[in-house]
Design an enzyme around this catalytic site. Sequence first.
Site, PDB file in Angstrom:
ATOM      1  N   ASN A  66       0.876  -1.181   0.000  1.00  0.00           N
ATOM      2  CA  ASN A  66       0.000   0.000   0.000  1.00  0.00           C
ATOM      3  C   ASN A  66       0.909   1.225   0.000  1.00  0.00           C
ATOM      4  O   ASN A  66       1.441   1.612   1.040  1.00  0.00           O
ATOM      5  CB  ASN A  66      -0.893  -0.017   1.247  1.00  0.00           C
ATOM      6  N   TRP A  67       1.075   1.799  -1.177  1.00  0.00           N
ATOM      7  CA  TRP A  67       1.994   2.952  -1.290  1.00  0.00           C
ATOM      8  C   TRP A  67       1.402   4.227  -0.701  1.00  0.00           C
ATOM      9  O   TRP A  67       2.098   5.240  -0.622  1.00  0.00           O
ATOM     10  CB  TRP A  67       2.352   3.185  -2.766  1.00  0.00           C
ATOM     11  N   LYS A  68       0.134   4.187  -0.377  1.00  0.00           N
ATOM     12  CA  LYS A  68      -0.568   5.391   0.113  1.00  0.00           C
ATOM     13  C   LYS A  68      -0.360   6.528  -0.901  1.00  0.00           C
ATOM     14  O   LYS A  68      -0.240   6.262  -2.101  1.00  0.00           O
ATOM     15  CB  LYS A  68      -0.090   5.760   1.514  1.00  0.00           C
ATOM     16  N   HIS A  93      -9.699   0.830   4.846  1.00  0.00           N
ATOM     17  CA  HIS A  93      -8.422   1.127   5.508  1.00  0.00           C
ATOM     18  C   HIS A  93      -8.663   2.152   6.624  1.00  0.00           C
ATOM     19  O   HIS A  93      -9.478   3.066   6.470  1.00  0.00           O
ATOM     20  CB  HIS A  93      -7.417   1.677   4.486  1.00  0.00           C
ATOM     21  N   GLU A 130      -7.066   4.642   7.600  1.00  0.00           N
ATOM     22  CA  GLU A 130      -6.869   6.059   7.244  1.00  0.00           C
ATOM     23  C   GLU A 130      -8.109   6.594   6.513  1.00  0.00           C
ATOM     24  O   GLU A 130      -8.473   7.763   6.686  1.00  0.00           O
ATOM     25  CB  GLU A 130      -5.591   6.215   6.393  1.00  0.00           C
ATOM     26  N   GLU A 182      -5.376  -4.949  10.776  1.00  0.00           N
ATOM     27  CA  GLU A 182      -4.435  -3.841  10.916  1.00  0.00           C
ATOM     28  C   GLU A 182      -4.755  -3.049  12.179  1.00  0.00           C
ATOM     29  O   GLU A 182      -5.610  -2.137  12.145  1.00  0.00           O
ATOM     30  CB  GLU A 182      -4.537  -2.912   9.705  1.00  0.00           C
ATOM     31  N   GLY A 184       2.046   2.646  10.579  1.00  0.00           N
ATOM     32  CA  GLY A 184       2.932   3.786  10.370  1.00  0.00           C
ATOM     33  C   GLY A 184       3.591   4.294  11.640  1.00  0.00           C
ATOM     34  O   GLY A 184       4.179   5.371  11.653  1.00  0.00           O
ATOM     35  N   SER A 210       3.327  -1.723  10.413  1.00  0.00           N
ATOM     36  CA  SER A 210       4.774  -1.632  10.602  1.00  0.00           C
ATOM     37  C   SER A 210       5.506  -2.948  10.328  1.00  0.00           C
ATOM     38  O   SER A 210       6.499  -3.270  10.991  1.00  0.00           O
ATOM     39  CB  SER A 210       5.103  -1.099  12.010  1.00  0.00           C
ATOM     40  N   GLY A 214       2.687  -0.922   4.330  1.00  0.00           N
ATOM     41  CA  GLY A 214       2.681   0.477   3.930  1.00  0.00           C
ATOM     42  C   GLY A 214       4.092   0.987   3.715  1.00  0.00           C
ATOM     43  O   GLY A 214       4.717   0.757   2.665  1.00  0.00           O
ATOM     44  N   GLY A 215       4.625   1.661   4.706  1.00  0.00           N
ATOM     45  CA  GLY A 215       5.913   2.347   4.584  1.00  0.00           C
ATOM     46  C   GLY A 215       7.025   1.491   3.990  1.00  0.00           C
ATOM     47  O   GLY A 215       7.753   1.937   3.097  1.00  0.00           O
TER      48      GLY A 215
HETATM   49  C1  PEP Z   1      -0.952   0.267   5.906  1.00  0.00           C
HETATM   50  O1  PEP Z   1      -1.015   1.414   5.482  1.00  0.00           O
HETATM   51  O2  PEP Z   1      -1.832  -0.541   5.595  1.00  0.00           O
HETATM   52  C2  PEP Z   1       0.159  -0.096   6.780  1.00  0.00           C
HETATM   53  C3  PEP Z   1       0.132  -1.261   7.338  1.00  0.00           C
HETATM   54  O3  PEP Z   1       1.138   0.830   6.925  1.00  0.00           O
HETATM   55  P1  PEP Z   1       2.585   0.577   7.619  1.00  0.00           P
HETATM   56  O4  PEP Z   1       3.121  -0.714   7.089  1.00  0.00           O
HETATM   57  O5  PEP Z   1       3.389   1.763   7.244  1.00  0.00           O
HETATM   58  O6  PEP Z   1       2.332   0.495   9.099  1.00  0.00           O
END
Ligand code: PEP
Length: 251
Positions: free
Chosen positions: A10-12, A93, A95, A165, A171, A210, A231-232
């Site tokens: 997930n590049w956001k 999600h 966010e 999640e 994040g 994370s 994500g990150g």
């Molecule tokens: C996400 O955005 O779904 C996520 C899990 O982000 P991160 O890996 O950065 O915590």
Amino acid sequence: MRRRPFVAANWKMNGTVHAVADYAAAWPDPPPGIDVVFCPPWAYLDRLAAALRGGGVRFGVQTTAVEAAGAFTGEHAAEMARDLGAEFAIVGHSERRRLYAETDAVVVEKFLAARRAGLTPIVCVGETLEERRDGKAVGVVLAQLDAIDAGAGPAAWEDVVIAYEPVWAIGTGETATPAQAQEMHAVIRDYLARRSSALPRETRILYGGSVNAANADDLFAQADIDGGLVGGASLDAGEFAGICRAAAQQS
Ligand code: PEP
């Protein structure tokens, strides 16, 4: 029998034309035996797909409109994602829930929109830190699943990917322990078992929050964790490739 591991990026809202080209140049072919799905921003979906074509990866989008077409300025329909070759849509999600006021009712609408367009929903569920501290984590996750179940019916659980999640782990660099994650994944699988006897063995349940190449092994080794929504760490081709390798070790 282990399910086929599934790792989604997930590049956001990250990326540039140059960054996509650099990423594609650095990205090695994924190991066999796993599903790897990239969910870049809509703006770069076509470009990334073209750059990685033939590389054994699949594509998804991070959100879609509820509607299929029409006067909805700025929106992108699930049908358009399908038209671009995407196969998956992230739905619910945290966010989107938190920053864009997507209620359970909206999440259901988007779930159904993805289905209508022929996309497989990647349904995100998870509790906040406060809810976990108050002992409400399981109740919150089950309520999020119930909303989908009520809105989409028992067929909801056919051809779906679920991502647990915990909001407090997204994040933040603070990952759920493998035991904490496994506990919730088992709850989710048990929920699916109560909806259909055939599905719980097959449905991929991902952990997100994370995940990185250093902690992926321990998380993915858990019995009910079938991969990750990342994500990150997915923004770095080498790091994400390491996470994919960790998933492949479980196949
Ligand atoms: C996400 O955005 O779904 C996520 C899990 O982000 P991160 O890996 O950065 O915590």
